[in-house]
Design an enzyme around this catalytic site. Structure first.
Site, mmCIF file in Angstrom:
data_model
loop_
_atom_site.group_PDB
_atom_site.id
_atom_site.type_symbol
_atom_site.label_atom_id
_atom_site.label_comp_id
_atom_site.label_asym_id
_atom_site.label_seq_id
_atom_site.Cartn_x
_atom_site.Cartn_y
_atom_site.Cartn_z
ATOM 1 C CB THR A 59 -0.904 -0.019 1.247
ATOM 2 O OG1 THR A 59 -1.645 -1.237 1.228
ATOM 3 C CG2 THR A 59 -1.833 1.169 1.274
ATOM 4 C CE LYS A 87 -5.061 -1.774 1.190
ATOM 5 N NZ LYS A 87 -5.786 -2.973 1.535
ATOM 6 C CG ASN A 130 -7.595 -0.409 4.048
ATOM 7 O OD1 ASN A 130 -8.431 -1.261 3.733
ATOM 8 N ND2 ASN A 130 -6.327 -0.703 4.236
ATOM 9 N N GLY A 165 -17.182 -2.344 18.977
ATOM 10 C CA GLY A 165 -16.177 -3.106 19.722
ATOM 11 C C GLY A 165 -15.151 -2.190 20.335
ATOM 12 C CB CYS A 168 -4.143 -2.394 6.833
ATOM 13 S SG CYS A 168 -3.037 -3.598 6.063
ATOM 14 C CE LYS A 195 -8.269 -9.552 10.270
ATOM 15 N NZ LYS A 195 -8.865 -9.134 9.021
HETATM 16 N N1 LIG Z 1 -1.211 -7.305 6.207
HETATM 17 C C1 LIG Z 1 -2.288 -7.081 5.488
HETATM 18 O O1 LIG Z 1 -3.377 -7.572 5.781
HETATM 19 C C2 LIG Z 1 -2.229 -6.205 4.256
HETATM 20 C C3 LIG Z 1 -3.323 -6.166 3.386
HETATM 21 C C4 LIG Z 1 -3.253 -5.367 2.251
HETATM 22 C C5 LIG Z 1 -2.119 -4.596 2.019
HETATM 23 N N2 LIG Z 1 -1.072 -4.628 2.895
HETATM 24 C C6 LIG Z 1 0.123 -3.825 2.576
HETATM 25 O O2 LIG Z 1 1.118 -4.695 2.048
HETATM 26 C C7 LIG Z 1 2.420 -4.254 2.467
HETATM 27 C C8 LIG Z 1 3.122 -5.385 3.208
HETATM 28 O O3 LIG Z 1 2.382 -5.659 4.382
HETATM 29 P P1 LIG Z 1 2.663 -6.954 5.273
HETATM 30 O O4 LIG Z 1 1.626 -6.968 6.342
HETATM 31 O O5 LIG Z 1 2.823 -8.127 4.387
HETATM 32 O O6 LIG Z 1 4.099 -6.546 5.885
HETATM 33 P P2 LIG Z 1 5.079 -7.434 6.757
HETATM 34 O O7 LIG Z 1 5.771 -6.499 7.656
HETATM 35 O O8 LIG Z 1 4.360 -8.625 7.293
HETATM 36 O O9 LIG Z 1 6.126 -7.990 5.677
HETATM 37 C C9 LIG Z 1 7.048 -7.207 4.991
HETATM 38 C C10 LIG Z 1 8.233 -8.096 4.623
HETATM 39 O O10 LIG Z 1 9.127 -7.367 3.780
HETATM 40 C C11 LIG Z 1 10.444 -7.737 4.116
HETATM 41 N N3 LIG Z 1 11.380 -6.749 3.603
HETATM 42 C C12 LIG Z 1 11.600 -5.487 4.038
HETATM 43 N N4 LIG Z 1 12.554 -4.893 3.289
HETATM 44 C C13 LIG Z 1 12.921 -5.797 2.347
HETATM 45 C C14 LIG Z 1 13.856 -5.783 1.279
HETATM 46 N N5 LIG Z 1 14.613 -4.707 1.031
HETATM 47 N N6 LIG Z 1 13.992 -6.880 0.522
HETATM 48 C C15 LIG Z 1 13.245 -7.982 0.778
HETATM 49 N N7 LIG Z 1 12.344 -8.051 1.768
HETATM 50 C C16 LIG Z 1 12.176 -6.977 2.545
HETATM 51 C C17 LIG Z 1 10.413 -7.867 5.622
HETATM 52 O O11 LIG Z 1 11.517 -8.637 6.100
HETATM 53 C C18 LIG Z 1 9.054 -8.553 5.839
HETATM 54 O O12 LIG Z 1 9.183 -9.959 5.824
HETATM 55 C C19 LIG Z 1 2.173 -2.998 3.294
HETATM 56 O O13 LIG Z 1 2.284 -1.877 2.453
HETATM 57 C C20 LIG Z 1 0.742 -3.166 3.770
HETATM 58 O O14 LIG Z 1 0.137 -1.929 4.031
HETATM 59 C C21 LIG Z 1 -1.089 -5.423 3.998
#
Ligand SMILES: NC(=O)c1ccc[n+]([C@@H]2O[C@H](COP(=O)([O-])OP(=O)(O)OC[C@H]3O[C@@H](n4cnc5c(N)ncnc54)[C@H](O)[C@@H]3O)[C@@H](O)[C@H]2O)c1
Length: 439
Positions: free
Chosen positions: A121, A205, A209, A254, A261, A322
Site C-alpha cells: 500500500t 486502496k 480502508n 467493539g 493497515c 482480530k
Molecule cells: N497485512 C495485510 O493484511 C495487508 C493487506 C493489504 C495490504 N497490505 C500492505 O502490504 C504491504 C506489506 O504488508 P505486510 O503486512 O505483508 O508486511 P510485513 O511487515 O508482514 O512484511 C514485509 C516483509 O518485507 C520484508 N522486507 C523489508 N525490506 C525488504 C527488502 N529490502 N527486501 C526484501 N524483503 C524486505 C520484511 O523482512 C518482511 O518480511 C504494506 O504496504 C501493507 O500496508 C497489507
C-alpha cells in the site's frame, strides 16, 4: 508465468503462494534470513488459515521457492512484485525506504524487460518515483504497475483466490494484458478486473480502508450513544445494516480497529491531504474516535471498581487485533494491558494463536496461559478482547469457578445480556444494556 515476490510478510507470502497455486513459477524473496530459512524448512512464520498446506503443496510440486537471493529471483522473473512493509513514520507519512531500495535493486539486477508491480500500500505518486528509480538504474525497458491488495488477515487465502475485484493501475496496454493474464484464474467466477491509471489504483486502496475504518468508528460512536440513552446497538445495527445501501459489514461495535493497515492507512491519507493543503476532518475524527474506543474497556473497568485497580487481577481472552490471526500490530489488547499494568494490576492472558507474539512484547510482565480457563484463576474479572469463535460457547460454570466474582467485560459483544443475567454474571458489553448484580 515466472514471478518473483519481494517481501515475504502477510501479503507477499499469501500472494506468492496463491500465484504458485494457479500454476505460476514463483520465488519469494526476503532480507530476513531466519524467515526464509524457516519457510524452507516448512515452518510458516505467521498464522493464516490454510496457508501452511498451500505452501507445502506448492513447494513439493516445485512451483514455489524461498530465497534471500534477489539477483537470482529478478533474473528468473518476468513480473517482480514489491510487497515490502510501508509502516508509518513519525509524521504519519508511510516510510517508503524499503520500496525505493527494492526498486533500485531490481533496476540494478534486471537483464531485460520487467513488469515491476507495487503490491504494497503506497501513497499516490509512488509509481512515478519507482519508475524514476528504475530509469536511473537500468537501460532495459520496464512497466510499473500499481496493484493494491485487499485481502483480510484471517481470510487472506480465500480473499486472494476469490477476490471481489482486482485493481490494476497501469500506463501501458502491454502491462495491462500481462496482469489480466496473471489474474485470470482468480476471476473465473466473474469478479471484475478494473484497469485504471496508477494514481487512481494507489488512491483506491487508501479510500477503501478509510471508508471501512469510518464505518467502524461510526458504529462505535453510535454504540457509545446507545449506552448513554439506554438503547441497544445490536438492534440498531440490524435496523440500519439491513438497508442495502448501508450493509451489515464493518458495523460491529467493539474496541476499535487495529492491525497493520487501517491505522497506518488512515494516517497516510491524512498526510496526503495535508500535503495538498486539504483538511480531511472526517478522517481526523475517525482516528480520534478509534483511539478513544481502544480505551473503552479500561474505562469501564476503572469505573466499575471506582478507580481502585491496584492489586486486582484480570484474565484476558484474546490478544490478536482480530480472530484467525496472530497479528498484534496496533491491537486494542496492547493499550489495555499497558493501562492495567500501570494501574498496578496483575494480568493473565490467553489467545489461541498470538501468545508467542505477546511474549515478545510483554515478556514477564504478564502471565501466559495455554488454556483459556487457566487465565481466569483467581481473577477479579474476565476481559474479552478478541472475538475468537472458540470463546463464543464457553463453560460458564467453569468461568464462575475460576473468577473471584462473576464479572465479565465483553469488548466484542459475543454474549447476550439476557443470558448473562440468567447465569448470574455482572456483564458489561459495548453499546448494550449492562447487567449488574448487587455487590
Ligand atoms: N497485512 C495485510 O493484511 C495487508 C493487506 C493489504 C495490504 N497490505 C500492505 O502490504 C504491504 C506489506 O504488508 P505486510 O503486512 O505483508 O508486511 P510485513 O511487515 O508482514 O512484511 C514485509 C516483509 O518485507 C520484508 N522486507 C523489508 N525490506 C525488504 C527488502 N529490502 N527486501 C526484501 N524483503 C524486505 C520484511 O523482512 C518482511 O518480511 C504494506 O504496504 C501493507 O500496508 C497489507
Amino acid at each position: 508465468m515466472k514471478i518473483c515476490v519481494v517481501g515475504t510478510g502477510y501479503v507477499g507470502l499469501v500472494a506468492g503462494t496463491c500465484f504458485a497455486e494457479s500454476g505460476n513459477d514463483v520465488i519469494c524473496v526476503d532480507i530476513d534470513e531466519d524467515k526464509v530459512q524457516s519457510l524452507r524448512e516448512g515452518r510458516v512464520p505467521i498464522y493464516e488459515p490454510g496457508l501452511e498446506e498451500l505452501i507445502k503443496r506448492n513447494v513439493a510440486e516445485g512451483r514455489l521457492a524461498f530465497s534471500t537471493d534477489l539477483r537470482g529471483a529478478v533474473r528468473h522473473a518476468l513480473v517482480c512484485f514489491i510487497a515490502v512493509g510501508t509502516p508509518h513514520g513519525e509524521d504519519g507519512a508511510p516510510d517508503l525506504r524499503a520500496i525505493h531500495k527494492v526498486a533500485k535493486d531490481i533496476g540494478t539486477l534486471m537483464d531485460g524487460y520487467r513488469l515491476v508491480v507495487c503490491k504494497s500500500t503506497v501513497p499516490v505518486g509512488t509509481h512515478a518515483k519507482v519508475a524514476e528509480i528504475l530509469s536511473s538504474t537500468t537501460e532495459h525497458p520496464f512497466d510499473v504497475v500499481s496493484n493494491p491488495e485487499f485481502m483480510k488477515e484471517g481470510a487472506a487465502i480465500e480473499d486472494f483466490l476469490k477476490p471481489d475485484r482486482v485493481v490494476i493501475g497501469v500506463s501501458s496496454a502491454k502491462a495491462a494484458e500481462i496482469m489480466k493474464d496473471l489474474y485470470a484464474p482468480f476471476v473465473r467466477g466473474g469478479a471484475p478486473v478494473l484497469i485504471m491509471d496508477n494514481a487512481s489504483a494507489e488512491m483506491t486502496k487508501y479510500a477503501a480502508n478509510s471508508l471501512l475504518a469510518t464505518k467502524i468508528s461510526f458504529i462505535n460512536e453510535i454504540a457509545n450513544l446507545c449506552e448513554a440513552v439506554g438503547a441497544d446497538v445490536s438492534h440498531v445495527r440490524q435496523g440500519i445494516g439491513l438497508d442495502r445501501r448501508l450493509g451489515l459489514h464493518f458495523l460491529y461495535p467493539g474496541l476499535g480497529y487495529g492491525g497493520s493497515c487501517f491505522p497506518k492507512d488512515v494516517k497516510a491519507i491524512l498526510h496526503t491531504a495535508a500535503s495538498c493543503d486539504l483538511e480531511f476532518p472526517l478522517l481526523t475524527a475517525v482516528e480520534k474516535v478509534n483511539n478513544a474506543q481502544k480505551r473503552r474497556l479500561f474505562t469501564k473497568v476503572q469505573s466499575y471498581y471506582d478507580g481502585n485497580l491496584e492489586g486486582r487481577t484480570f484474565g484476558i481472552w484474546g490478544l490478536a487485533f482480530k480472530p484467525r490471526t496472530d497479528d498484534m500490530r496496533e491491537a486494542p489488547a496492547l493499550g489495555l494491558i499497558e493501562d492495567l499494568l500501570r494501574s498496578g494490576c496483575v494480568v493473565r492472558v490467553h489467545d489461541p494463536e498470538a501468545m508467542e507474539v505477546a511474549r515478545r512484547i510483554f515478556k514477564d510482565r504478564v502471565t501466559y496461559h495455554r488454556h483459556n480457563y487457566d487465565a481466569l484463576e483467581g481473577a477479579d474479572a474476565l476481559l474479552l478482547v478478541t472475538e475468537w469463535s472458540e470463546f463464543r460457547r464457553p463453560d460458564f460454570d467453569r468461568i464462575k469457578r475460576g473468577l473471584k466474582e462473576p464479572v465479565i467485560f465483553d469488548g466484542r459483544n459475543i454474549w447476550e445480556p439476557a443470558d448473562m443475567e440468567k447465569l448470574g454474571f455482572t456483564y458489561f458489553p459495548i453499546g448494550r444494556p449492562s447487567v449488574q448484580h448487587r455487590r
